[in-house]
Design a protein around this motif. Structure first.
Motif, PDB file in Angstrom:
ATOM      1  N   VAL A  51       4.955  -5.199   6.483  1.00  0.00           N
ATOM      2  CA  VAL A  51       4.720  -6.699   6.911  1.00  0.00           C
ATOM      3  C   VAL A  51       4.279  -6.325   8.472  1.00  0.00           C
ATOM      4  N   ASP A  52       3.315  -7.204   8.919  1.00  0.00           N
ATOM      5  CA  ASP A  52       2.529  -6.824  10.148  1.00  0.00           C
ATOM      6  C   ASP A  52       3.298  -7.553  11.355  1.00  0.00           C
ATOM      7  N   ALA A  53       2.885  -7.528  12.689  1.00  0.00           N
ATOM      8  CA  ALA A  53       3.515  -7.910  13.679  1.00  0.00           C
ATOM      9  C   ALA A  53       3.727  -9.489  13.619  1.00  0.00           C
ATOM     10  N   ALA A  54       2.954  -9.968  12.972  1.00  0.00           N
ATOM     11  CA  ALA A  54       2.744 -11.583  12.787  1.00  0.00           C
ATOM     12  C   ALA A  54       3.881 -12.102  11.678  1.00  0.00           C
ATOM     13  N   GLY A  55       4.339 -11.146  11.037  1.00  0.00           N
ATOM     14  CA  GLY A  55       5.131 -11.600  10.016  1.00  0.00           C
ATOM     15  C   GLY A  55       4.364 -11.906   8.596  1.00  0.00           C
ATOM     16  N   LYS A  56       3.242 -11.174   8.523  1.00  0.00           N
ATOM     17  CA  LYS A  56       2.399 -11.419   7.313  1.00  0.00           C
ATOM     18  C   LYS A  56       2.474 -10.348   6.482  1.00  0.00           C
ATOM     19  N   PHE A  57       2.492 -10.598   5.104  1.00  0.00           N
ATOM     20  CA  PHE A  57       2.420  -9.619   4.151  1.00  0.00           C
ATOM     21  C   PHE A  57       1.230  -8.827   4.480  1.00  0.00           C
ATOM     22  N   ALA A  58       1.386  -7.510   4.239  1.00  0.00           N
ATOM     23  CA  ALA A  58       0.260  -6.594   4.386  1.00  0.00           C
ATOM     24  C   ALA A  58       0.047  -5.787   3.310  1.00  0.00           C
ATOM     25  N   GLY A  59       0.647  -5.857   2.129  1.00  0.00           N
ATOM     26  CA  GLY A  59       0.668  -4.980   1.034  1.00  0.00           C
ATOM     27  C   GLY A  59       1.898  -4.349   0.714  1.00  0.00           C
ATOM     28  N   TYR A  60       1.704  -3.871  -0.774  1.00  0.00           N
ATOM     29  CA  TYR A  60       2.894  -3.213  -1.331  1.00  0.00           C
ATOM     30  C   TYR A  60       2.667  -1.721  -0.908  1.00  0.00           C
ATOM     31  N   LEU A  61       3.724  -1.105  -0.779  1.00  0.00           N
ATOM     32  CA  LEU A  61       3.633   0.484  -0.502  1.00  0.00           C
ATOM     33  C   LEU A  61       3.336   0.903  -2.092  1.00  0.00           C
ATOM     34  N   PRO A  62       2.981   2.208  -2.050  1.00  0.00           N
ATOM     35  CA  PRO A  62       2.827   2.963  -3.692  1.00  0.00           C
ATOM     36  C   PRO A  62       4.213   2.928  -4.351  1.00  0.00           C
ATOM     37  N   TYR A  76      18.277   8.440  -5.631  1.00  0.00           N
ATOM     38  CA  TYR A  76      17.783   7.517  -4.903  1.00  0.00           C
ATOM     39  C   TYR A  76      16.296   7.167  -5.411  1.00  0.00           C
ATOM     40  N   PHE A  77      16.001   5.880  -5.250  1.00  0.00           N
ATOM     41  CA  PHE A  77      14.479   5.624  -4.982  1.00  0.00           C
ATOM     42  C   PHE A  77      13.645   6.221  -3.925  1.00  0.00           C
ATOM     43  N   SER A  78      12.378   6.468  -4.031  1.00  0.00           N
ATOM     44  CA  SER A  78      11.721   6.623  -2.972  1.00  0.00           C
ATOM     45  C   SER A  78      10.117   6.133  -2.982  1.00  0.00           C
ATOM     46  N   VAL A  79       9.582   5.735  -2.090  1.00  0.00           N
ATOM     47  CA  VAL A  79       8.313   5.042  -1.963  1.00  0.00           C
ATOM     48  C   VAL A  79       7.491   5.849  -0.685  1.00  0.00           C
ATOM     49  N   MET A  80       6.396   6.032  -0.663  1.00  0.00           N
ATOM     50  CA  MET A  80       5.659   6.839   0.523  1.00  0.00           C
ATOM     51  C   MET A  80       4.934   5.935   1.476  1.00  0.00           C
ATOM     52  N   LEU A  81       5.009   6.407   2.571  1.00  0.00           N
ATOM     53  CA  LEU A  81       4.165   5.750   3.679  1.00  0.00           C
ATOM     54  C   LEU A  81       3.057   6.521   3.787  1.00  0.00           C
ATOM     55  N   ASN A  82       1.990   6.377   3.249  1.00  0.00           N
ATOM     56  CA  ASN A  82       0.675   7.239   3.610  1.00  0.00           C
ATOM     57  C   ASN A  82      -0.702   6.699   3.864  1.00  0.00           C
ATOM     58  N   GLY A  83      -0.332   5.235   4.548  1.00  0.00           N
ATOM     59  CA  GLY A  83      -1.525   4.787   4.906  1.00  0.00           C
ATOM     60  C   GLY A  83      -2.222   3.907   3.958  1.00  0.00           C
ATOM     61  N   THR A  84      -1.703   3.812   2.645  1.00  0.00           N
ATOM     62  CA  THR A  84      -2.301   3.071   1.510  1.00  0.00           C
ATOM     63  C   THR A  84      -1.352   2.118   1.174  1.00  0.00           C
ATOM     64  N   VAL A  85      -1.760   0.825   1.000  1.00  0.00           N
ATOM     65  CA  VAL A  85      -0.976  -0.410   0.289  1.00  0.00           C
ATOM     66  C   VAL A  85      -1.945  -0.907  -0.831  1.00  0.00           C
ATOM     67  N   TYR A  86      -1.193  -1.783  -1.761  1.00  0.00           N
ATOM     68  CA  TYR A  86      -1.971  -2.352  -2.670  1.00  0.00           C
ATOM     69  C   TYR A  86      -1.508  -3.907  -2.719  1.00  0.00           C
ATOM     70  N   MET A  87      -2.713  -4.661  -2.845  1.00  0.00           N
ATOM     71  CA  MET A  87      -2.672  -6.053  -2.562  1.00  0.00           C
ATOM     72  C   MET A  87      -2.431  -7.012  -3.829  1.00  0.00           C
ATOM     73  N   ASP A  88      -1.932  -6.316  -4.957  1.00  0.00           N
ATOM     74  CA  ASP A  88      -1.579  -7.022  -6.253  1.00  0.00           C
ATOM     75  C   ASP A  88      -0.503  -6.372  -6.709  1.00  0.00           C
ATOM     76  N   LYS A  89       0.301  -7.250  -7.706  1.00  0.00           N
ATOM     77  CA  LYS A  89       1.486  -6.724  -8.274  1.00  0.00           C
ATOM     78  C   LYS A  89       1.326  -5.571  -9.001  1.00  0.00           C
ATOM     79  N   LYS A 112      -5.180  -2.817  -6.840  1.00  0.00           N
ATOM     80  CA  LYS A 112      -6.204  -3.182  -5.593  1.00  0.00           C
ATOM     81  C   LYS A 112      -5.755  -2.544  -4.298  1.00  0.00           C
ATOM     82  N   GLU A 113      -6.403  -1.304  -4.243  1.00  0.00           N
ATOM     83  CA  GLU A 113      -6.042  -0.394  -3.028  1.00  0.00           C
ATOM     84  C   GLU A 113      -6.764  -0.570  -1.859  1.00  0.00           C
TER      85      GLU A 113
END
Length: 367
Positions: free
Chosen positions: A283-294, A311-324, A328-329
């Motif tokens: 979520v960006d500073a304006a509160g808007k959706f910026a993409g799903y993490l991997p 546990y579950f794990s997701v990575m922050l690597n600079g990549t997001v996906y815009m669809d469910k 769409k990377e």
């Protein structure tokens, strides 16, 4: 190792009654089972541990009645006065549920008399009062799942689960079906904050015209002692999760610095309860959706017990996906963001934001 025994029992039932459908066989196996007593409490083992009980193959093969449904899950309980049972309106409030059973007399020659009693079973919990899992869930040696009553010392009968019915004693003609409605109340001797799961058995006795012997059938039931729709899906913050960690599992205190250094950073978390929808997005500073993490969009997610799936794990690597479908990377633009973990509560509507439990991370910078 129960599978070969159950398979053999099914073979004998099918040999005696070749026309039975799989769900009918399952129904008969459950209804003719014998609940097992817990020597530590003096109650029956909870259906959450033992189902209907031990298979009784003789009674299953000779069965002349079916009960549908064969088990009663009581997740959606009401709280307040009974409705529709005038003589039970005592002025007290209960957590309760109502269910209707269809009982079919499969004997086409003899009518059947039925009666019903009730046996309370152990109540169990996997949670401490603060919402953390008990030691037994971690495989701690010598630790067992908490059970109530805690020992063989009797507890007041009016604190145990109770069952009321207006039509449990009736006659069902040859080949006909009768309806039995039951009202089941949760135990009043337990605190809802402790997340207990209670249960018991409806004990039916059937006797056919012209016969002196009786046959026994059971219907196990189980419920959550509270409002299951409001139970927290994630463990409390005191567990230290969700958290950002590196590849070695060490906490990442400064996510912005880790991302700037291109160090692999993971968001890890537990799930105390299964959920139909789990999302992890930016979520960006304006509160808007910026993409799903991997791996950030998941349906029908199981809970994570520490002894099995830590546990579950997701990575922050600079990549997001815009669809469910996560196809769409996109690359995350420089700016300030936070991670948002959302889990749909039990019985929740995925279209209602209020039906999600949400965790938001601290803000960090993507350079």
């Amino acid at each position: 190792m129960a599978a070969p025994y159950v398979a053999g029992a099914v073979a004998l039932i099918k040999q005696a009654n070749p026309g039975l459908l799989p769900e009918q066989v399952r129904n008969i196996l459950s209804a003719t089972a014998k609940p097992v007593a817990d020597p530590k409490t003096g109650q029956k083992y909870t259906p959450f541990q033992s189902g209907g009980g031990l298979i009784n193959i003789y009674d299953a093969v000779k069965s002349r009645a079916t009960i549908d449904p064969p088990t009663l899950p009581l997740n959606d309980t009401a709280f307040g006065l009974f409705t529709g049972v005038i003589h039970r309106l005592t002025g007290d409030n209960y957590r309760w549920a109502s269910r209707t059973l269809k009982i079919k007399n499969t004997d086409t020659r003899r009518g059947m008399w039925i009666s019903m009693n009730h046996t309370a079973a152990d109540s169990v919990t996997m949670f401490n009062r603060n919402g953390t899992l008990v030691d037994a869930a971690y495989g701690t040696s010598g630790k067992t799942i908490p059970t109530w009553p805690a020992n063989t010392k009797p507890v007041a009968g009016n604190t145990l689960p109770k069952v009321t019915s207006l039509d449990s004693n009736q006659y069902i003609g040859p080949g006909l079906t009768g309806l039995v409605t039951v009202f089941i109340t949760a135990p009043s001797g337990l605190n809802e904050a402790d997340r207990w799961f209670y249960g018991g058995y409806l004990d039916f006795t059937m006797r056919w015209d012209g016969e002196s012997t009786q046959s026994s059938y059971v219907v196990p039931y189980g419920g959550y002692n509270g409002d299951y729709s409001k139970i927290n899906m994630m463990p409390p913050a005191s567990t230290g999760l969700p958290a950002f960690v590196d590849d070695d599992g060490n906490d990442v205190e400064d996510v912005s610095a880790a991302l700037a250094a291109k160090n692999k950073t993971h968001l890890v978390f537990f799930m105390n309860m299964p959920t139909r929808l789990l999302t992890v997005d930016l979520v960006d500073a304006a509160g808007k959706f910026a993409g799903y993490l991997p791996y950030g969009y998941n349906t029908n997610v199981v809970r994570t017990l520490p002894t099995y799936a830590p546990y579950f794990s997701v990575m922050l690597n600079g990549t997001v996906y815009m669809d469910k479908d996560l196809t769409k990377e996109a690359t995350v633009a420089p700016g300030k963001y936070h991670a948002r973990l959302s889990t749909l509560r039990t019985f929740g509507n995925p279209k209602k934001s209020s039906d999600f439990e949400v965790w938001n991370s601290q803000q960090f910078t993507v350079g």
